[in-house]
Design an enzyme around this catalytic site. Sequence first.
Site, PDB file in Angstrom:
ATOM      1  CD  GLU A  66     -26.168  45.427  47.134  1.00 40.24           C
ATOM      2  OE1 GLU A  66     -27.362  45.666  47.407  1.00 40.24           O
ATOM      3  OE2 GLU A  66     -25.549  46.012  46.220  1.00 40.24           O
TER       4      GLU A  66
ATOM      5  CD  GLU B  89     -22.958  51.716  49.205  1.00 41.51           C
ATOM      6  OE1 GLU B  89     -22.768  50.540  48.862  1.00 41.51           O
ATOM      7  OE2 GLU B  89     -23.206  52.643  48.396  1.00 41.51           O
TER       8      GLU B  89
HETATM    9  O1  KIV Z   1     -20.628  47.713  43.461  1.00 41.89           O
HETATM   10  C1  KIV Z   1     -19.733  48.268  44.109  1.00 41.89           C
HETATM   11  O2  KIV Z   1     -18.809  48.877  43.551  1.00 41.89           O
HETATM   12  C2  KIV Z   1     -19.799  48.189  45.559  1.00 41.89           C
HETATM   13  C3  KIV Z   1     -18.858  49.027  46.340  1.00 41.89           C
HETATM   14  C4  KIV Z   1     -19.177  50.443  46.190  1.00 41.89           C
HETATM   15  C5  KIV Z   1     -18.734  48.606  47.756  1.00 41.89           C
HETATM   16  O3  KIV Z   1     -20.602  47.496  46.075  1.00 41.89           O
END
Ligand code: KIV
Length: 285
Positions: free
Chosen positions: A120, A187
């Site tokens: 991220e 997201e």
């Molecule tokens: O942690 C996760 O499952 C994610 C997805 C929802 C993209 O980052």
Amino acid sequence: MSKTATVCRITAPAIRSRKGGTPLVCLTAYTTPMARMLDDAVDLMLVGDSLGMVLYGMDSTLGVTLDMMIAHGQAVMRGSKRACVIVDMPFGTTQESPEAAFRNCARVMQETGCAGIKLEGGREMAETVHFLTQRGIPVMGHTGLRPQMVNTLGGYRSRGHGEREAKAILDDSIAIAEAGAFCVVLEGMVEDLAKEITARVDIPTIGIGASSVCDGQILVTEDMTGLFGQNVPKFVQVFGDVGGESQRAIDAYANAVRRREFPSQKNVYKPKQGTAKPRLAQIAG
Ligand code: KIV
């Protein structure tokens, strides 16, 4: 030369080459049985740090550790042969410095055999994404709503409503793409922003709560199969009620045991034909 069957998986560069093509199908997987079910259906499986909330009942993803991600990454690799498997880097494992991030990502890749990692972050992570990709680690980016930032953002609300916030997310996504990521998760953001990002970056955008304008879609498998309850976010469609069906099966089992209907005679071991019936009373002495 021996003719052993080679595992031919979809690679990160193959995912990258799908920009603007047939939508990429992606789902999360945390376990071997789930990976087996997904393998033929999806292009990419993400071992997401969402497993902290979905499997371990945590309040956020912040408590997930590298060891947990490695164990689940290994389980998913054992259950799949074809899909591109990407493992999420948990909170605190990539933010400190590019070098520390490299050590942690290299460990994940070596110990799981996955095709790449996801992290991220926006402009502040661009240097790290460049450092990793230049050293053999394919990176999937993740911008917009970033669950690891829950404490700084103050919750999980959708992003990009104001011009300033939308511009910041656009700049973040462009920075991650230019730093060498092979695709980027968008997201929880308004459709116009997802459309603009998808038009401006030359890598596939994978939407979750970012509308159908993206180059692909991802959902948490437990959400779209009803395994995590029916109380799912607006952007999720529950495609089947596996959770409800499991609950019905569990209730039926409990009732059958209480009524002595299970196990029935067809579940009981009988002496093999031709063998003498053991005289249990004598054996017991
Ligand atoms: O942690 C996760 O499952 C994610 C997805 C929802 C993209 O980052």
